[in-house]
Motif scaffolding. Structure first.
Motif, PDB file in Angstrom:
ATOM      1  N   THR A  44       0.848  -1.187   0.000  1.00 12.15           N
ATOM      2  CA  THR A  44       0.000   0.000   0.000  1.00 12.15           C
ATOM      3  C   THR A  44       0.883   1.237   0.000  1.00 12.15           C
ATOM      4  N   ASP A  45       0.332   2.327  -0.501  1.00  7.96           N
ATOM      5  CA  ASP A  45       1.079   3.587  -0.493  1.00  7.96           C
ATOM      6  C   ASP A  45       1.387   4.024   0.937  1.00  7.96           C
ATOM      7  N   ALA A  46       0.453   3.736   1.850  1.00  8.81           N
ATOM      8  CA  ALA A  46       0.651   4.149   3.241  1.00  8.81           C
ATOM      9  C   ALA A  46       1.853   3.445   3.860  1.00  8.81           C
ATOM     10  N   PHE A  47       2.000   2.138   3.601  1.00  9.70           N
ATOM     11  CA  PHE A  47       3.148   1.412   4.139  1.00  9.70           C
ATOM     12  C   PHE A  47       4.445   1.901   3.502  1.00  9.70           C
ATOM     13  N   ALA A  48       4.438   2.073   2.194  1.00  8.80           N
ATOM     14  CA  ALA A  48       5.639   2.529   1.489  1.00  8.80           C
ATOM     15  C   ALA A  48       6.086   3.899   2.010  1.00  8.80           C
ATOM     16  N   LYS A  49       5.125   4.775   2.277  1.00 10.28           N
ATOM     17  CA  LYS A  49       5.452   6.121   2.752  1.00 10.28           C
ATOM     18  C   LYS A  49       6.001   6.074   4.174  1.00 10.28           C
ATOM     19  N   ALA A  50       5.369   5.275   5.030  1.00  9.03           N
ATOM     20  CA  ALA A  50       5.790   5.203   6.430  1.00  9.03           C
ATOM     21  C   ALA A  50       7.154   4.550   6.597  1.00  9.03           C
ATOM     22  N   THR A  51       7.513   3.664   5.671  1.00  9.53           N
ATOM     23  CA  THR A  51       8.773   2.916   5.800  1.00  9.53           C
ATOM     24  C   THR A  51       9.814   3.349   4.770  1.00  9.53           C
ATOM     25  N   ASN A  52       9.529   4.432   4.063  1.00  9.77           N
ATOM     26  CA  ASN A  52      10.458   4.929   3.043  1.00  9.77           C
ATOM     27  C   ASN A  52      10.767   3.857   1.987  1.00  9.77           C
ATOM     28  N   GLY A  53       9.698   3.203   1.489  1.00 12.98           N
ATOM     29  CA  GLY A  53       9.845   2.273   0.378  1.00 12.98           C
ATOM     30  C   GLY A  53      10.387   0.915   0.744  1.00 12.98           C
ATOM     31  N   LEU A  54       9.974   0.368   1.876  1.00 12.37           N
ATOM     32  CA  LEU A  54      10.495  -0.921   2.317  1.00 12.37           C
ATOM     33  C   LEU A  54       9.806  -2.104   1.635  1.00 12.37           C
ATOM     34  N   GLN A  57     -10.074  -8.340   6.239  1.00 12.65           N
ATOM     35  CA  GLN A  57     -10.281  -7.012   5.663  1.00 12.65           C
ATOM     36  C   GLN A  57     -10.190  -5.930   6.740  1.00 12.65           C
ATOM     37  N   GLU A  58     -10.742  -6.234   7.914  1.00 12.52           N
ATOM     38  CA  GLU A  58     -10.654  -5.305   9.038  1.00 12.52           C
ATOM     39  C   GLU A  58      -9.197  -5.121   9.465  1.00 12.52           C
ATOM     40  N   LEU A  59      -8.446  -6.217   9.492  1.00 10.20           N
ATOM     41  CA  LEU A  59      -7.019  -6.155   9.829  1.00 10.20           C
ATOM     42  C   LEU A  59      -6.260  -5.277   8.842  1.00 10.20           C
ATOM     43  N   GLU A  60      -6.480  -5.498   7.567  1.00  8.24           N
ATOM     44  CA  GLU A  60      -5.759  -4.736   6.549  1.00  8.24           C
ATOM     45  C   GLU A  60      -6.100  -3.255   6.622  1.00  8.24           C
ATOM     46  N   SER A  61      -7.366  -2.942   6.886  1.00  5.97           N
ATOM     47  CA  SER A  61      -7.773  -1.538   7.010  1.00  5.97           C
ATOM     48  C   SER A  61      -7.123  -0.889   8.228  1.00  5.97           C
ATOM     49  N   ALA A  62      -7.078  -1.643   9.344  1.00  2.00           N
ATOM     50  CA  ALA A  62      -6.449  -1.113  10.561  1.00  2.00           C
ATOM     51  C   ALA A  62      -4.961  -0.875  10.345  1.00  2.00           C
ATOM     52  N   PHE A  63      -4.319  -1.790   9.628  1.00  2.00           N
ATOM     53  CA  PHE A  63      -2.884  -1.651   9.363  1.00  2.00           C
ATOM     54  C   PHE A  63      -2.605  -0.436   8.488  1.00  2.00           C
ATOM     55  N   GLU A  64      -3.386  -0.271   7.445  1.00  2.00           N
ATOM     56  CA  GLU A  64      -3.175   0.873   6.556  1.00  2.00           C
ATOM     57  C   GLU A  64      -3.396   2.187   7.311  1.00  2.00           C
ATOM     58  N   ALA A  65      -4.437   2.217   8.142  1.00  2.00           N
ATOM     59  CA  ALA A  65      -4.698   3.420   8.936  1.00  2.00           C
ATOM     60  C   ALA A  65      -3.557   3.686   9.913  1.00  2.00           C
ATOM     61  N   ALA A  66      -2.998   2.616  10.488  1.00  2.00           N
ATOM     62  CA  ALA A  66      -1.879   2.772  11.429  1.00  2.00           C
ATOM     63  C   ALA A  66      -0.657   3.346  10.729  1.00  2.00           C
ATOM     64  N   MET A  67      -0.401   2.897   9.500  1.00  2.00           N
ATOM     65  CA  MET A  67       0.735   3.422   8.753  1.00  2.00           C
ATOM     66  C   MET A  67       0.548   4.915   8.472  1.00  2.00           C
ATOM     67  N   THR A  68      -0.663   5.294   8.102  1.00  2.00           N
ATOM     68  CA  THR A  68      -0.954   6.696   7.818  1.00  2.00           C
ATOM     69  C   THR A  68      -0.802   7.544   9.072  1.00  2.00           C
ATOM     70  N   SER A  69      -1.325   7.037  10.193  1.00  2.00           N
ATOM     71  CA  SER A  69      -1.277   7.797  11.443  1.00  2.00           C
ATOM     72  C   SER A  69       0.155   7.938  11.968  1.00  2.00           C
ATOM     73  N   ALA A  70       0.923   6.843  11.900  1.00  2.00           N
ATOM     74  CA  ALA A  70       2.298   6.900  12.394  1.00  2.00           C
ATOM     75  C   ALA A  70       3.119   7.911  11.589  1.00  2.00           C
ATOM     76  N   TYR A  71       2.934   7.909  10.270  1.00  6.32           N
ATOM     77  CA  TYR A  71       3.677   8.864   9.433  1.00  6.32           C
ATOM     78  C   TYR A  71       3.219  10.291   9.691  1.00  6.32           C
ATOM     79  N   LEU A  72       1.934  10.448   9.951  1.00  5.93           N
ATOM     80  CA  LEU A  72       1.396  11.768  10.271  1.00  5.93           C
ATOM     81  C   LEU A  72       2.098  12.357  11.491  1.00  5.93           C
ATOM     82  N   ILE A  73       2.422  11.501  12.456  1.00  5.44           N
ATOM     83  CA  ILE A  73       3.062  11.969  13.683  1.00  5.44           C
ATOM     84  C   ILE A  73       4.572  12.169  13.502  1.00  5.44           C
TER      85      ILE A  73
END
Length: 386
Positions: free
Chosen positions: A216-226, A281-297
């Motif tokens: 996901t874009d959120a994971f790539a952004k939070a981990t700098n393309g991992l 699906q709930e897990l994947e949504s929670a993970f993507e949201a977590a990546m977005t939130s962590a990067y936001l901080i």
């Protein structure tokens, strides 16, 4: 309790693979619990030995009765000359080391040791890699530059009729025993790490879930393309989130062995009755949201050590990943954005002054007390400014 004052932070050491930095901090995950963990009963080891021709093995792969653990990144690192020498060994009738297969309850097989060798032979014989021509052979110079279909018929027959020794792990073997067997036989070349072993042992369902989580874009952004990390550290971090999100801290505390905990999560993801499609699906949504939130901080310092006075950006720390990705779940992006400065200040202060916390994210990271401490610390810091 926080240990205040000027502290000497543990050195940050980045993992290196084949001479290249991986972007991941080296982790010491040892713990007393793992050292004293009761060994399994030797009578639980159920391994039988059989002999198959290479033709039989390749037919099983074509029939999808034998799985080669697709999407395995390390399977692509052999050079053409290394692959060619393997093929030449068959032409010279040099016996190959034994392979290990795990048999499933439905009678299908998975390769747990020998993935790269079988993938190489499959690509060559079946022509699935048209660019694969024999290069750098040592003795049979007449085959230099040839593909399988270019070889003389008798040489093709010699390859197809090669007898391979296969050790088959019985489906009744407990998963933790199978995992330990794999670790013990995994000695050739560059040993596989824990996640690479889990990948080879798991079923397509869990592999697909972890792949989706890390693509996901959120994971790539939070981990700098991992994404698609060469050592599968991206999949391991997604699995750590899944394990704590699905099983919870209490499950870890009951059996504080990280490898066993992550294997339990893998089996859960592989079982649609234990983890339904809706739950996944709930897990994947929670993970993507977590990546977005962590990067936001934390921005470019997400999941990295960031004490006051630090210069540059540290590699990703897996202990920070699992704790902060879980800590931010349940909070809205709007709330976190409003309190960002307070959260960052609390987290950086802790990384600067709390030696217990620094130890908990650096050494013996699987120890139950250190796991509990870093989760509690992240949960406290994410509430800063409330």
């Amino acid at each position: 309790m926080t240990s205040e004052g000027t502290q000497t932070a543990p050195d940050v050491v980045e993992d290196v693979f084949e001479g290249m930095a991986t972007g991941i901090e080296v982790e010491d995950s040892s713990s007393v619990e793992e050292v004293i963990h009761r060994p399994w009963n030797p009578e639980q080891v159920r391994v039988t030995t059989s002999v198959f021709s290479l033709r039989n093995i390749l037919d099983l792969i074509d029939e999808r009765s034998l799985e080669l653990a697709p999407d395995f990144q390390r399977g692509q690192v052999w050079r053409t000359d290394q692959k060619s020498l393997l093929v030449e060994s068959l032409l010279l009738q040099i016996p190959l080391p034994a392979f290990y297969f795990a048999e499933d309850s439905d009678g299908a097989f998975r390769v747990v040791d020998g993935v790269r060798r079988l993938s190489t032979l499959y690509d060559f014989v079946r022509g699935s890699d048209p660019a694969f021509r024999l290069q750098g052979v040592e003795y049979l110079k007449d085959v230099e530059g040839l593909r399988f279909q270019d070889l003389a018929v008798q040489l093709q027959r010699r390859i197809n009729n090669t007898q391979l020794v296969i050790n088959v792990i019985d489906p009744g073997t407990p998963p933790e025993v199978m995992y330990d067997i794999f670790k013990r036989i995994n000695t050739g070349g560059t040993p596989l790490n824990a996640q690479e072993i889990r990948h080879c042992m798991s079923r397509p369902r869990s592999r697909d879930i972890l792949k989706r989580m890390t693509h996901t874009d959120a994971f790539a952004k939070a981990t700098n393309g991992l994404t698609d990390h060469i050592r599968m550290n991206d999949r391991e971090m997604a699995l750590r989130f899944a394990a704590f999100w699905l099983l919870g801290m209490d499950a870890y505390m009951e059996n504080p062995v990280m490898e066993a905990f992550l294997m339990d999560a893998t089996r859960l993801l592989d079982d649609p009755e234990a983890a339904s499609d809706a739950k996944v699906q709930e897990l994947e949504s929670a993970f993507e949201a977590a990546m977005t939130s962590a990067y936001l901080i934390f921005g470019e310092h997400t999941f990295r050590k960031w004490p006051h006075g630090a210069s540059g950006r540290s590699p990703i720390n897996r202990a920070l990943f699992e704790t902060w990705s879980i800590a931010v779940t349940g909070y809205s992006a709007q709330d976190l954005a409003a309190r960002r400065e307070d959260i960052v200040a609390a987290a950086r202060h802790r990384m600067t002054t709390d030696v217990d916390y620094l130890n908990a994210i650096t050494s013996s990271t699987a120890d139950r007390r250190r796991v509990a401490y870093r989760f509690e610390a992240a949960a406290e810091d994410v509430r800063a400014g409330l």
